[in-house]
Design a protein around this motif. Structure first.
Motif, PDB file in Angstrom:
ATOM      1  N   GLY A 199      -1.270 -14.785  -3.113  1.00 45.96           N
ATOM      2  CA  GLY A 199      -2.679 -15.071  -3.355  1.00 45.96           C
ATOM      3  C   GLY A 199      -3.559 -14.549  -2.243  1.00 45.96           C
ATOM      4  N   GLU A 200      -3.075 -14.680  -1.023  1.00 46.58           N
ATOM      5  CA  GLU A 200      -3.828 -14.179   0.123  1.00 46.58           C
ATOM      6  C   GLU A 200      -3.874 -12.651   0.113  1.00 46.58           C
ATOM      7  N   LEU A 201      -2.767 -12.027  -0.246  1.00 47.93           N
ATOM      8  CA  LEU A 201      -2.726 -10.570  -0.293  1.00 47.93           C
ATOM      9  C   LEU A 201      -3.676 -10.007  -1.333  1.00 47.93           C
ATOM     10  N   LEU A 202      -3.791 -10.693  -2.469  1.00 49.51           N
ATOM     11  CA  LEU A 202      -4.564 -10.162  -3.592  1.00 49.51           C
ATOM     12  C   LEU A 202      -6.020 -10.608  -3.584  1.00 49.51           C
ATOM     13  N   ALA A 203      -6.389 -11.477  -2.692  1.00 51.23           N
ATOM     14  CA  ALA A 203      -7.765 -11.985  -2.667  1.00 51.23           C
ATOM     15  C   ALA A 203      -8.753 -10.849  -2.421  1.00 51.23           C
ATOM     16  N   GLY A 204      -9.735 -10.735  -3.298  1.00 50.36           N
ATOM     17  CA  GLY A 204     -10.753  -9.695  -3.174  1.00 50.36           C
ATOM     18  C   GLY A 204     -10.179  -8.295  -3.138  1.00 50.36           C
TER      19      GLY A 204
ATOM     20  N   HIS B  70      -8.247   0.415  -9.268  1.00 46.32           N
ATOM     21  CA  HIS B  70      -7.967  -0.544  -8.185  1.00 46.32           C
ATOM     22  C   HIS B  70      -7.555  -1.904  -8.735  1.00 46.32           C
ATOM     23  N   GLN B  71      -6.836  -1.893  -9.833  1.00 46.40           N
ATOM     24  CA  GLN B  71      -6.250  -3.103 -10.395  1.00 46.40           C
ATOM     25  C   GLN B  71      -4.763  -3.105 -10.068  1.00 46.40           C
ATOM     26  N   VAL B  72      -4.276  -4.224  -9.559  1.00 45.45           N
ATOM     27  CA  VAL B  72      -2.893  -4.310  -9.108  1.00 45.45           C
ATOM     28  C   VAL B  72      -1.957  -4.348 -10.310  1.00 45.45           C
ATOM     29  N   LEU B  73      -1.030  -3.374 -10.351  1.00 45.84           N
ATOM     30  CA  LEU B  73      -0.051  -3.307 -11.427  1.00 45.84           C
ATOM     31  C   LEU B  73       1.236  -4.047 -11.066  1.00 45.84           C
TER      32      LEU B  73
ATOM     33  N   ASP C 117      -4.411   4.156   7.264  1.00 49.71           N
ATOM     34  CA  ASP C 117      -5.777   3.751   7.590  1.00 49.71           C
ATOM     35  C   ASP C 117      -5.716   2.663   8.658  1.00 49.71           C
ATOM     36  N   PRO C 118      -6.019   2.986   9.906  1.00 47.84           N
ATOM     37  CA  PRO C 118      -5.881   1.994  10.987  1.00 47.84           C
ATOM     38  C   PRO C 118      -6.775   0.773  10.801  1.00 47.84           C
ATOM     39  N   ALA C 119      -7.957   0.956  10.218  1.00 50.30           N
ATOM     40  CA  ALA C 119      -8.890  -0.166  10.081  1.00 50.30           C
ATOM     41  C   ALA C 119      -8.309  -1.271   9.207  1.00 50.30           C
ATOM     42  N   SER C 120      -7.669  -0.892   8.121  1.00 50.33           N
ATOM     43  CA  SER C 120      -7.109  -1.887   7.201  1.00 50.33           C
ATOM     44  C   SER C 120      -5.640  -2.156   7.453  1.00 50.33           C
ATOM     45  N   GLY C 121      -4.982  -1.230   8.160  1.00 53.21           N
ATOM     46  CA  GLY C 121      -3.540  -1.361   8.346  1.00 53.21           C
ATOM     47  C   GLY C 121      -2.757  -0.982   7.102  1.00 53.21           C
ATOM     48  N   TRP C 122      -3.354  -0.154   6.251  1.00 53.76           N
ATOM     49  CA  TRP C 122      -2.711   0.242   4.994  1.00 53.76           C
ATOM     50  C   TRP C 122      -2.131   1.644   5.124  1.00 53.76           C
TER      51      TRP C 122
ATOM     52  N   ARG D 138     -11.242  -0.425  -2.580  1.00 49.77           N
ATOM     53  CA  ARG D 138     -12.239   0.648  -2.701  1.00 49.77           C
ATOM     54  C   ARG D 138     -12.736   1.121  -1.334  1.00 49.77           C
ATOM     55  N   ALA D 139     -12.622   0.252  -0.332  1.00 46.81           N
ATOM     56  CA  ALA D 139     -13.088   0.619   1.009  1.00 46.81           C
ATOM     57  C   ALA D 139     -12.102   1.529   1.732  1.00 46.81           C
ATOM     58  N   VAL D 140     -10.890   1.656   1.188  1.00 45.18           N
ATOM     59  CA  VAL D 140      -9.858   2.482   1.825  1.00 45.18           C
ATOM     60  C   VAL D 140      -9.664   3.725   0.961  1.00 45.18           C
ATOM     61  N   ALA D 141     -10.153   4.852   1.429  1.00 43.63           N
ATOM     62  CA  ALA D 141     -10.085   6.102   0.653  1.00 43.63           C
ATOM     63  C   ALA D 141      -9.664   7.247   1.561  1.00 43.63           C
ATOM     64  N   PRO D 142      -8.384   7.340   1.894  1.00 43.18           N
ATOM     65  CA  PRO D 142      -7.918   8.435   2.761  1.00 43.18           C
ATOM     66  C   PRO D 142      -8.127   9.792   2.098  1.00 43.18           C
TER      67      PRO D 142
END
Length: 537
Positions: free
Chosen positions: A192-197, A179-182, A214-219, A203-207
């Motif tokens: 900065g806002e996109l990458l915060a935390g 879960h490290q952004v490449l 994932d509707p909860a995160s919009g991902w 890790r909370a999004v695991a389809p």
């Protein structure tokens, strides 16, 4: 994207029939795959799901229970909905049994209060569906062309993500399995806002599926990998539910990223294999003419003619198993070495010589000194492989390809000795090895072998017969500069026990271990013995 029942109701041909929803008003977002006209009551077995059924009801049963069964069967096969034209079988409204059953099964039911040619409705809806399919086909073709071109050009992950953001208008990120952004393409948003935390959020999004929204995160998340080896995830940040085109876009981008990584690895592997083949060919005289070796090297971008040539052998200081893991580690060392040569702007042939050695043939311009080049190579290699333990050994500088074999043999001999007790030098050459180097070069000389046997023969026979360790005790004593207290500590023995071992050594060897010259002779014999034994292994 298929039209919904609401889209169908908005069509002019349907509006002419003055449609009215009598059941399932909360399900008008149901997709319509096709429109089917059918007047028979047992139509359900003819359907495949997703059909909007049009009927006048003239053949429907009068029994309320059978009408309810009719609705239940439509729902069970996945029909999108039912449209009934009033006036022929049902004059003003549908029976209560139909509406009740439709509500229970969640099947949208619409009545047309005016006579409407069904053919006009089917033509309108089917034209809409076909237009959508053609649009999706064109979009899919466009995506295919874009990402095929990216694959052929060997585009970087950043370039692939830039295309995804351009085509979707949404931020897109590539992360590894930790879960490290490449790579990240913010699409005009605050990075900065996109990458915060990010790690916590990711890790909370695991389809459960490889591609899922994932509707909860919009991902919109799709797994990146090939040949059963997943290595990352592509994530498209959506403000609303993604369209099928978005799903195709994400999956096509993930495939391009996976293919790019496979091609990059394969290309590097082929390059190392090609270099290793040329080096091995030079060492084994496989090429009838040195010019052939030079031509092959020039074809892979390494000019050898008109250059001073120096051979380098790199050996890990820890044993590498002959298993796949060991081969992979040596392959990584070879790749790092090639990268270090590129960073130092030193064109070179780099390839694995066997299971535990990486060979480098370094061509130097006529007036270039070897020492700065070797130093630069060693520094960059250790910078690229900070956790790797290895020695870098160099042979003599030669002026022609014919003499490269001699330079490599010298580098191999230097590496063979240096790997036993590396002292942290950036690189090793024959003068750096001093006595060990001399003994290694003379290891095949019968006179040296006779000398070692004469000095140590009785001790070796004693240990072999009794399973003793007095040879080890002698080595510790001599390595500690004949300091008995330090030697006893390193041998994990009390001083009286250690002194007793020394007296036994003196009796077996018939010598005085306090005599400097005797100890020097024994130490040289031990070093020679180790050289013999290592060669035997």
């Amino acid at each position: 994207m298929l039209p919904t029942i609401a889209d169908v109701l908005a069509l002019e041909t349907v509006r002419r029939g003055n449609p009215r929803v009598v059941a399932g008003a909360d399900r008008l977002d149901t997709k319509v795959r096709w429109v089917h006209v059918g007047e028979i009551a047992d139509i359900a077995h003819l359907l495949r799901g997703g059909e909007l059924v049009l009927t006048t009801g003239v053949a429907l049963p009068e029994d309320p229970e059978k009408l309810a069964d009719y609705i239940g069967e439509l729902s069970s096969v996945g029909a999108s909905g039912l449209v009934v034209e009033l006036g022929r079988r049902f004059v003003r409204e549908l029976p209560r049994a139909v509406i009740k059953a439709a509500e229970e099964h969640g099947l949208p039911v619409i009545v047309l209060t005016r006579e409407t040619p069904f053919v006009q409705i089917t033509e309108s809806v089917h034209s809409r569906i076909i237009d959508i399919q053609l649009e999706e086909l064109r979009a899919s073709e466009q995506l295919h062309e874009v990402f095929t071109e990216l694959s052929v050009e060997g585009a970087s992950p950043a370039e692939v993500l830039a295309q995804v953001a351009r085509l979707s208008g949404r931020p897109v990120l590539l992360e590894n399995l930790a879960h490290q952004v490449l790579a990240c393409e913010a699409a005009g948003r605050d990075a900065g806002e996109l990458l915060a935390g990010w790690e916590t959020r990711s890790r909370a999004v695991a389809p459960a599926e490889r591609t899922a929204y994932d509707p909860a995160s919009g991902w919109l998340v799709t797994t990146v990998g090939a040949r059963g080896q997943d290595w990352g995830r592509l994530i498209l940040l959506c403000d609303s539910k993604p369209s099928p085109r978005d799903m195709v876009l994400a999956e096509r981008a993930a495939t391009t990223l996976a293919l790019g990584r496979l091609l990059e690895r394969h290309q590097e592997s082929l390059e190392r294999q090609a270099h290793g083949t040329i080096i091995t060919g030079i060492l084994t005289h496989a090429y009838a003419d040195p010019d052939e070796a030079a031509a092959r090297a020039r074809a892979v971008g390494v000019p050898l003619t008109g250059r001073r040539l120096i051979s380098v052998v790199i050996r890990p200081t820890e044993h590498i198993d002959q298993a796949l893991d060991g081969q992979a580690r040596l392959g990584e060392l070879a790749e790092c070495t090639a990268a270090a040569c590129r960073d130092a702007r030193l064109p070179a042939l780099v390839g694995a010589l066997d299971q535990d050695r990486v060979g480098v043939l370094l061509p130097l311009p006529p007036r270039t000194q070897a020492e700065p080049a070797l130093t630069a190579l060693a520094e960059r290699l250790r910078g690229l492989c900070p956790g790797a333990a290895f020695v870098l050994a160099a042979g003599s500088v030669v002026e022609s390809i014919k003499d490269v074999r001699r330079s490599f043999l010298e580098a191999e001999q230097v590496a063979e000795v240096a790997v036993r007790q590396p002292d942290g030098r950036p690189y090793y050459r024959l003068p750096d090895l001093r006595l060990r180097g001399l003994l290694h070069l003379l290891r095949d000389d019968a006179r040296l072998q006779t000398f070692a046997e004469r000095e140590l023969g009785p001790l070796l026979a004693h240990d072999a017969q009794r399973g003793g360790d007095l040879t080890r005790i002698l080595r510790i004593y001599l390595d500690c500069g004949r300091n008995k207290a330090v030697a006893a500590q390193k041998a994990h023995l009390s001083r009286p026990a250690f002194y007793d071992r020394l007296r036994r050594l003196e009796r077996i060897l018939d010598t005085d271990l306090d005599d400097v010259e005797s100890c020097l002779s024994l130490h040289v014999a031990l070093l020679a013995l180790e050289s013999f034994r290592r060669e035997a292994r």
